[in-house]
Design a protein around this motif. Structure first.
Motif, mmCIF file in Angstrom:
data_model
loop_
_atom_site.group_PDB
_atom_site.id
_atom_site.type_symbol
_atom_site.label_atom_id
_atom_site.label_comp_id
_atom_site.label_asym_id
_atom_site.label_seq_id
_atom_site.Cartn_x
_atom_site.Cartn_y
_atom_site.Cartn_z
ATOM 1 N N MET A 10 0.706 -1.307 -0.021
ATOM 2 C CA MET A 10 0.072 -0.120 0.160
ATOM 3 C C MET A 10 0.864 1.091 0.080
ATOM 4 N N LEU A 11 1.851 1.091 0.725
ATOM 5 C CA LEU A 11 3.019 2.548 0.829
ATOM 6 C C LEU A 11 3.381 2.780 -0.584
ATOM 7 N N THR A 12 3.884 1.572 -1.054
ATOM 8 C CA THR A 12 4.575 1.559 -2.502
ATOM 9 C C THR A 12 3.637 2.200 -3.536
ATOM 10 N N ARG A 13 2.311 1.910 -3.588
ATOM 11 C CA ARG A 13 1.325 2.441 -4.395
ATOM 12 C C ARG A 13 1.092 3.812 -4.080
ATOM 13 N N HIS A 14 0.916 4.233 -2.754
ATOM 14 C CA HIS A 14 0.827 5.593 -2.316
ATOM 15 C C HIS A 14 1.900 6.297 -2.938
ATOM 16 N N ARG A 15 3.315 6.071 -2.741
ATOM 17 C CA ARG A 15 4.244 6.567 -3.431
ATOM 18 C C ARG A 15 4.498 6.833 -4.855
ATOM 19 N N GLU A 16 3.875 5.758 -5.395
ATOM 20 C CA GLU A 16 3.819 6.081 -6.819
ATOM 21 C C GLU A 16 2.983 7.007 -7.335
ATOM 22 N N ARG A 17 1.566 7.041 -6.564
ATOM 23 C CA ARG A 17 0.643 8.253 -6.693
ATOM 24 C C ARG A 17 1.327 9.756 -6.375
ATOM 25 N N GLN A 18 2.276 9.819 -5.434
ATOM 26 C CA GLN A 18 2.898 11.090 -5.192
ATOM 27 C C GLN A 18 3.817 11.172 -6.298
ATOM 28 N N GLU A 19 4.496 10.406 -6.959
ATOM 29 C CA GLU A 19 5.288 10.574 -8.021
ATOM 30 C C GLU A 19 4.526 11.218 -9.047
ATOM 31 N N GLU A 20 3.327 10.750 -9.351
ATOM 32 C CA GLU A 20 2.852 11.131 -10.483
ATOM 33 C C GLU A 20 2.036 12.690 -10.040
ATOM 34 N N LEU A 21 1.626 12.960 -9.035
ATOM 35 C CA LEU A 21 1.434 14.318 -8.337
ATOM 36 C C LEU A 21 2.498 15.035 -8.709
ATOM 37 N N SER A 22 3.906 14.843 -8.255
ATOM 38 C CA SER A 22 4.900 15.720 -8.546
ATOM 39 C C SER A 22 5.298 16.051 -9.915
ATOM 40 N N VAL A 23 4.905 14.988 -10.732
ATOM 41 C CA VAL A 23 4.969 15.367 -12.167
ATOM 42 C C VAL A 23 3.863 16.521 -12.550
ATOM 43 N N THR A 24 2.719 16.124 -12.245
ATOM 44 C CA THR A 24 1.501 17.383 -12.399
ATOM 45 C C THR A 24 1.943 18.494 -11.989
ATOM 46 N N ALA A 25 2.513 18.596 -10.711
ATOM 47 C CA ALA A 25 2.746 19.821 -9.918
ATOM 48 C C ALA A 25 3.713 20.728 -10.450
ATOM 49 N N GLY A 26 4.733 19.809 -10.982
ATOM 50 C CA GLY A 26 5.911 20.450 -11.690
ATOM 51 C C GLY A 26 6.827 21.137 -10.778
ATOM 52 N N THR A 27 7.184 22.409 -10.944
ATOM 53 C CA THR A 27 7.958 23.147 -10.143
ATOM 54 C C THR A 27 7.405 23.482 -8.817
ATOM 55 N N HIS A 28 5.941 23.609 -8.772
ATOM 56 C CA HIS A 28 5.161 23.751 -7.620
ATOM 57 C C HIS A 28 5.238 22.677 -6.473
ATOM 58 N N TRP A 29 6.039 21.715 -6.881
ATOM 59 C CA TRP A 29 6.124 20.244 -6.278
ATOM 60 C C TRP A 29 7.057 20.549 -4.966
ATOM 61 N N GLN A 30 6.698 20.403 -3.756
ATOM 62 C CA GLN A 30 7.474 20.507 -2.664
ATOM 63 C C GLN A 30 7.965 19.230 -1.818
ATOM 64 N N ASN A 31 9.131 19.108 -2.178
ATOM 65 C CA ASN A 31 9.937 17.696 -1.910
ATOM 66 C C ASN A 31 10.013 17.868 -0.247
ATOM 67 N N SER A 32 9.151 17.660 0.570
ATOM 68 C CA SER A 32 9.091 17.772 2.097
ATOM 69 C C SER A 32 9.548 16.461 2.684
ATOM 70 N N GLY A 33 9.715 15.419 1.855
ATOM 71 C CA GLY A 33 10.357 14.206 2.597
ATOM 72 C C GLY A 33 9.306 13.410 3.426
ATOM 73 N N TYR A 34 7.841 14.082 3.635
ATOM 74 C CA TYR A 34 6.785 13.604 4.224
ATOM 75 C C TYR A 34 6.244 12.287 3.499
ATOM 76 N N VAL A 35 5.863 11.441 4.166
ATOM 77 C CA VAL A 35 4.968 10.234 3.174
ATOM 78 C C VAL A 35 3.579 10.915 2.885
ATOM 79 N N PHE A 36 2.917 11.467 3.691
ATOM 80 C CA PHE A 36 1.426 11.778 3.553
ATOM 81 C C PHE A 36 1.597 13.566 3.185
ATOM 82 N N THR A 37 1.140 13.815 2.154
ATOM 83 C CA THR A 37 1.272 15.355 1.935
ATOM 84 C C THR A 37 0.021 15.720 1.164
ATOM 85 N N THR A 38 0.008 17.039 0.947
ATOM 86 C CA THR A 38 -1.020 17.675 -0.074
ATOM 87 C C THR A 38 -0.489 17.323 -1.226
#
Length: 136
Positions: A10-38
């Motif tokens: 489940m955490l691996t799937r969550h991380r994959e979704r976060q990676e997709e979000l980071s691509v969508t957010a582009g330069t607005h992505w904050q690499n906070s290091g947290y597992v659960f984020t906005t």
């Protein structure tokens, strides 16, 4: 911390979704290091989590509990699963095993009953191995 295979999946799937979000957010992505984020990678605010949890509990129709009560529930379930007290201490981050023992050991009556049964079994087996019969 040790995790079971399903949680890792489940955490691996969550991380994959976060990676997709980071691509969508582009330069607005904050690499906070947290597992659960906005959606932009920022840490979740504690008051948001508390309010969200409260709404989910209310919607479930279950008796009200605090988010922190989940910690106690996890420790209680771990002990019910016969997890060693030292492991539960480490899981909770308690500095002293005394705190863990004082807080959790007497929580579950079924654990106490199982302990009584197992202790009696050991005594009876030992007496039987010695060829002695216990009587009252």
């Amino acid at each position: 911390m040790a995790l079971d295979a399903e949680t890792v999946r489940m955490l691996t799937r969550h991380r994959e979704r976060q990676e997709e979000l980071s691509v969508t957010a582009g330069t607005h992505w904050q690499n906070s290091g947290y597992v659960f984020t906005t959606a932009d990678g920022a840490p979740l605010r504690p008051d948001y989590l508390t309010g969200r949890f409260r709404r989910l509990v209310t919607a479930s129709g279950q008796p009200p509990i605090r988010l922190h009560d989940l910690r106690h529930g996890a420790a209680t379930l771990a002990l019910a699963a016969r997890t060693d007290l030292k492991v539960v201490q480490a899981m909770l981050g308690h500095a002293s095993i005394v705190l863990t023992a004082d807080t959790y050991v007497s929580v579950l009556p079924e654990v106490a009953h199982e302990t009584a049964r197992e202790t009696a079994r050991l005594v009876l087996n030992a007496a039987s191995a010695l060829g002695r019969e216990l009587s009252v």
